[in-house]
Design a protein around this motif. Structure first.
Motif, mmCIF file in Angstrom:
data_model
loop_
_atom_site.group_PDB
_atom_site.id
_atom_site.type_symbol
_atom_site.label_atom_id
_atom_site.label_comp_id
_atom_site.label_asym_id
_atom_site.label_seq_id
_atom_site.Cartn_x
_atom_site.Cartn_y
_atom_site.Cartn_z
ATOM 1 N N VAL A 180 5.111 1.197 11.459
ATOM 2 C CA VAL A 180 6.148 1.224 12.503
ATOM 3 C C VAL A 180 5.567 1.098 13.904
ATOM 4 C CG1 VAL A 180 7.730 2.569 11.074
ATOM 5 C CG2 VAL A 180 6.180 3.760 12.639
ATOM 6 N N THR A 181 4.254 1.268 14.058
ATOM 7 C CA THR A 181 3.638 1.087 15.377
ATOM 8 C C THR A 181 2.978 -0.284 15.527
ATOM 9 O OG1 THR A 181 1.623 2.170 14.552
ATOM 10 C CG2 THR A 181 3.219 3.544 15.744
ATOM 11 N N SER A 182 3.034 -1.115 14.490
ATOM 12 C CA SER A 182 2.383 -2.425 14.554
ATOM 13 C C SER A 182 3.258 -3.436 15.285
ATOM 14 C CB SER A 182 2.073 -2.932 13.142
ATOM 15 O OG SER A 182 3.267 -3.230 12.448
ATOM 16 N N PHE A 183 2.624 -4.345 15.993
ATOM 17 C CA PHE A 183 3.338 -5.395 16.724
ATOM 18 C C PHE A 183 4.095 -6.305 15.761
ATOM 19 C CE2 PHE A 183 3.468 -9.751 18.302
ATOM 20 C CZ PHE A 183 4.114 -9.585 19.522
ATOM 21 N N ARG A 235 0.834 -1.213 0.000
ATOM 22 C CA ARG A 235 0.000 0.000 0.000
ATOM 23 C C ARG A 235 0.868 1.263 0.000
ATOM 24 N NH1 ARG A 235 -4.186 -0.408 4.789
ATOM 25 N NH2 ARG A 235 -4.907 1.535 3.816
ATOM 26 N N ILE A 236 2.002 1.221 0.717
ATOM 27 C CA ILE A 236 2.913 2.375 0.733
ATOM 28 C C ILE A 236 3.477 2.620 -0.667
ATOM 29 C CG2 ILE A 236 5.151 3.191 1.582
ATOM 30 C CD1 ILE A 236 4.517 1.746 4.237
ATOM 31 N N ALA A 237 3.923 1.541 -1.334
ATOM 32 C CA ALA A 237 4.483 1.680 -2.683
ATOM 33 C C ALA A 237 3.438 2.222 -3.660
ATOM 34 C CB ALA A 237 5.012 0.328 -3.162
ATOM 35 N N LYS A 238 2.202 1.755 -3.539
ATOM 36 C CA LYS A 238 1.133 2.220 -4.427
ATOM 37 C C LYS A 238 0.842 3.704 -4.203
ATOM 38 C CE LYS A 238 -3.680 1.311 -5.718
ATOM 39 N NZ LYS A 238 -4.913 0.551 -5.404
ATOM 40 N N ALA A 239 0.775 4.116 -2.928
ATOM 41 C CA ALA A 239 0.510 5.527 -2.621
ATOM 42 C C ALA A 239 1.653 6.421 -3.105
ATOM 43 C CB ALA A 239 0.300 5.694 -1.117
ATOM 44 N N GLN A 240 2.888 5.944 -2.970
ATOM 45 C CA GLN A 240 4.041 6.717 -3.441
ATOM 46 C C GLN A 240 4.002 6.882 -4.960
ATOM 47 O OE1 GLN A 240 6.522 8.278 -1.828
ATOM 48 N NE2 GLN A 240 7.604 8.836 -3.705
ATOM 49 N N LYS A 241 3.633 5.818 -5.654
ATOM 50 C CA LYS A 241 3.565 5.865 -7.117
ATOM 51 C C LYS A 241 2.485 6.826 -7.596
ATOM 52 C CE LYS A 241 3.749 2.598 -10.971
ATOM 53 N NZ LYS A 241 3.633 1.163 -11.353
ATOM 54 N N GLU A 242 1.387 6.910 -6.836
ATOM 55 C CA GLU A 242 0.280 7.793 -7.210
ATOM 56 C C GLU A 242 0.488 9.227 -6.732
ATOM 57 O OE1 GLU A 242 -3.003 5.804 -5.433
ATOM 58 O OE2 GLU A 242 -3.139 4.255 -6.997
ATOM 59 N N VAL A 271 1.067 8.101 2.257
ATOM 60 C CA VAL A 271 2.326 7.397 2.519
ATOM 61 C C VAL A 271 2.730 7.568 3.977
ATOM 62 C CG1 VAL A 271 4.805 7.386 2.030
ATOM 63 C CG2 VAL A 271 3.172 7.517 0.148
ATOM 64 N N THR A 272 2.681 8.802 4.472
ATOM 65 C CA THR A 272 3.069 9.080 5.859
ATOM 66 C C THR A 272 2.163 8.339 6.842
ATOM 67 O OG1 THR A 272 3.829 11.273 5.169
ATOM 68 C CG2 THR A 272 3.501 10.917 7.524
ATOM 69 N N ALA A 273 0.860 8.328 6.563
ATOM 70 C CA ALA A 273 -0.082 7.644 7.456
ATOM 71 C C ALA A 273 0.176 6.136 7.485
ATOM 72 C CB ALA A 273 -1.514 7.931 7.007
ATOM 73 N N LEU A 274 0.433 5.547 6.324
ATOM 74 C CA LEU A 274 0.695 4.107 6.262
ATOM 75 C C LEU A 274 2.028 3.752 6.917
ATOM 76 C CD1 LEU A 274 -0.535 3.408 2.617
ATOM 77 C CD2 LEU A 274 -1.588 2.562 4.719
ATOM 78 N N GLN A 275 3.026 4.622 6.765
ATOM 79 C CA GLN A 275 4.313 4.386 7.428
ATOM 80 C C GLN A 275 4.138 4.369 8.945
ATOM 81 O OE1 GLN A 275 6.761 7.521 5.615
ATOM 82 N NE2 GLN A 275 8.069 5.927 4.766
ATOM 83 N N MET A 333 11.639 -1.003 7.030
ATOM 84 C CA MET A 333 10.476 -1.661 6.413
ATOM 85 C C MET A 333 9.522 -0.634 5.815
ATOM 86 S SD MET A 333 9.499 -4.585 9.188
ATOM 87 C CE MET A 333 10.776 -5.366 10.160
ATOM 88 N N ALA A 334 9.427 0.533 6.444
ATOM 89 C CA ALA A 334 8.539 1.584 5.940
ATOM 90 C C ALA A 334 9.188 2.398 4.830
ATOM 91 C CB ALA A 334 8.129 2.505 7.089
ATOM 92 N N LEU A 335 10.531 2.394 4.775
ATOM 93 C CA LEU A 335 11.242 3.207 3.784
ATOM 94 C C LEU A 335 11.524 2.448 2.491
ATOM 95 C CD1 LEU A 335 12.669 5.922 3.213
ATOM 96 C CD2 LEU A 335 14.742 4.940 4.218
#
Length: 515
Positions: free
Chosen positions: A62-65, A41-48, A54-58, A145-147
């Motif tokens: 990074v806060t997920s277990f 989803r991050i890659a798709k948002a970055q491409k669009e 992107v910031t929200a998904l990152q 992982m987010a970058l």
């Protein structure tokens, strides 16, 4: 009723710090699937171009277990798991690992100074490494992982270093495609950046890398401890940090696009002219091709300006412009045209280093060990070097290295038995297999059947041409999943298989004792 439903929903979405579990009870396959979904989803948002998304998904990642668990697993299962940082802390028990998952929080996080360690380089100089603490490594793995989806989406097409499903073999195949034809470019710029990791501008990274600026600044400004003295870091990313290769790649991305925009196919005096400017990069090493030397001189000035904005400079001594007939070295390969035919071989420097390494394994590390132990130590070294060069013109080189190693093993065996005849020594340490004589190995019985255990031969490794990965392929785009799976299956079939060692305990049918 509504209050109860709200509390249940909050419990399901509780932060990773509040979740109670045991380390061995974590389903890491499930964690990888969940993190993978967010990365896609991050890659798709970055491409669009949806950068707020992107910031929200990152932040969600990074806060997920699941991501925190994978980050801790990564730093506690790699080669550096026994290397502590400046705080001398290791996560070597399950209790420490599960507590570490809970400790990976943005609030209150402070990066500790790096531990400076110097390792020797190929040219005899020392390379400074900065070793972060276990917690800092885990935080870097978490934010990486987010970058990574962003780095892969915005990367140059022919950048092959420190990227998923890309290797040096892809870079060499790209060069072969560009330089092997009669109409190929004849001039080469060998680029070398002076201290790339050590001089990247902190301000440029903070302004251009799409990552949490607060966390990134803490890593960049953490300082270094050397000889019990704390030294500030004003530039560069530490060589030894998990996220540093990706930051360096993102710093140099845009180089190829700049050259492609400048040197397009155009009409000159009514004729179509192609400057044949191509760029292939592996980390901070790069090669640029062109039809004329003057174009490369102009390109060099453009690169100086491009790198200057990022705090980097070209090395005047190592940045050379050469003709393809003279040849050049790149990633341990020598690329040169002989009478119009392009040949890519292992470079003489690489061959020399490898024979020196074999000498060290045979005469320094295993001077007095058993033959079986020596074979077990040599086979992985030979297999790794052979597989690296198995996609180029290496058969003659492989035979040459085999001959050198056989002579080294003869010396090794003669020194062990100074009072024995050469024939006795040959019968003890060497066997004949088919038409081949002087094979270093021995015969033994495996479940009452005769078997042999021998040193592998580099010349037995088949030469197979590597087909490079498609430039636009993105591992975080689901439409490319089938393509990458097919490449992985093909690679696994073609690689030299690893044979077991005799030191492993193997039970025989009908036998009480192991081999």
């Amino acid at each position: 009723m509504e209050k109860q439903q709200r509390s249940e929903a909050q419990a399901k979405c509780a932060s990773s710090a509040e979740r109670k579990t045991v380390w061995k009870g974590i389903d890491f396959a499930r964690c990888e699937r969940r993190v993978r979904k967010l990365q896609v989803r991050i890659a798709k948002a970055q491409k669009e171009g949806r950068y707020n998304k992107v910031t929200a998904l990152q932040h969600l990642l990074v806060t997920s277990f699941e991501a925190k668990g994978l980050a801790v697993k990564k730093v506690t299962s790699n080669k550096g798991k026994r290397t502590a940082g400046a705080d001398h802390v290791l996560w070597d028990t399950d209790a420490k690992k599960i507590n570490a998952v809970s400790s990976l929080k943005r609030r209150g996080y402070k990066a500790l100074p790096l531990k400076r360690v110097n390792i020797p380089k190929k040219n005899g100089k020392m390379r400074p490494l900065g070793i972060p603490t276990m917690k800092d490594r885990a935080m870097q793995a978490l934010y990486l992982m987010a970058l990574e989806p962003i780095a892969e989406t915005t990367a140059d097409a022919n950048s092959y270093g420190f990227r998923k499903f890309r290797s040096a073999a892809d870079a060499m195949d790209a060069l072969h495609r560009w330089l092997s034809k009669d109409c190929s470019p004849q001039w080469i710029l060998e680029g070398d950046i002076k201290g790339c990791f050590d001089h990247i501008s902190h301000q440029w990274l903070l302004d251009n890398v799409r990552i949490d600026k607060h966390i990134l600044e803490k890593w960049l400004k953490s300082g270094v401890v050397f000889n019990k003295l704390l030294q500030p870091t004003v530039e560069g990313t530490p060589q030894g940090g998990i996220i540093s290769p990706t930051l360096a790649n993102m710093t140099l991305d845009g180089m190829e696009r700049m050259l492609k925009e400048k040197y397009k196919v155009s009409y000159i005096d009514g004729k179509l002219y192609h400057p044949k400017v191509n760029c292939v990069r592996y980390a901070d090493d790069f090669i640029i091709t062109a039809d004329k030397r003057e174009i490369l001189e102009e390109t060099k000035c453009m690169l100086i300006e491009f790198l200057g904005k990022r705090g980097l400079t070209l090395s005047e001594e190592k940045t050379l412009i050469t003709h393809i007939s003279e040849g050049f070295d790149f990633l341990g390969f020598n690329v040169r045209k002989y009478n119009g035919t392009l040949l890519i071989k292992p470079s003489p420097k690489s061959q020399k280093r490898f024979t020196e390494k074999l000498h060290e394994v045979v005469f320094k590390k295993n001077k007095a060990v058993a033959q079986q132990k020596l074979i077990e130590d040599l086979n992985p070294v030979l297999r790794g070097w052979g597989n690296y060069y198995s996609s180029v013109v290496s058969k003659t080189t492989f035979s040459k290295i085999d001959h050198i190693l056989t002579n080294q093993l003869k010396r090794w065996s003669y020194r062990r038995h100074t009072n024995k005849s050469r024939e006795w020594i040959k019968n003890k340490y060497f066997i004949k297999v088919g038409n081949r004589d002087w094979i270093f190995g021995f015969k033994y019985k495996d479940c009452e059947k005769g078997a042999i255990f021998t040193l592998m031969k580099l010349a037995d490794i088949p030469i197979r041409r590597h087909v490079k990965v498609k430039c636009e392929a993105n591992p975080y785009d689901p439409t490319w999943d089938a393509y990458f799976l097919k490449r992985m299956q093909k690679r696994n079939r073609s690689r030299t298989s690893r044979k077991g060692t005799l030191s492993e305990t193997v039970a025989c049918k009908g036998a009480d004792e192991p081999i």
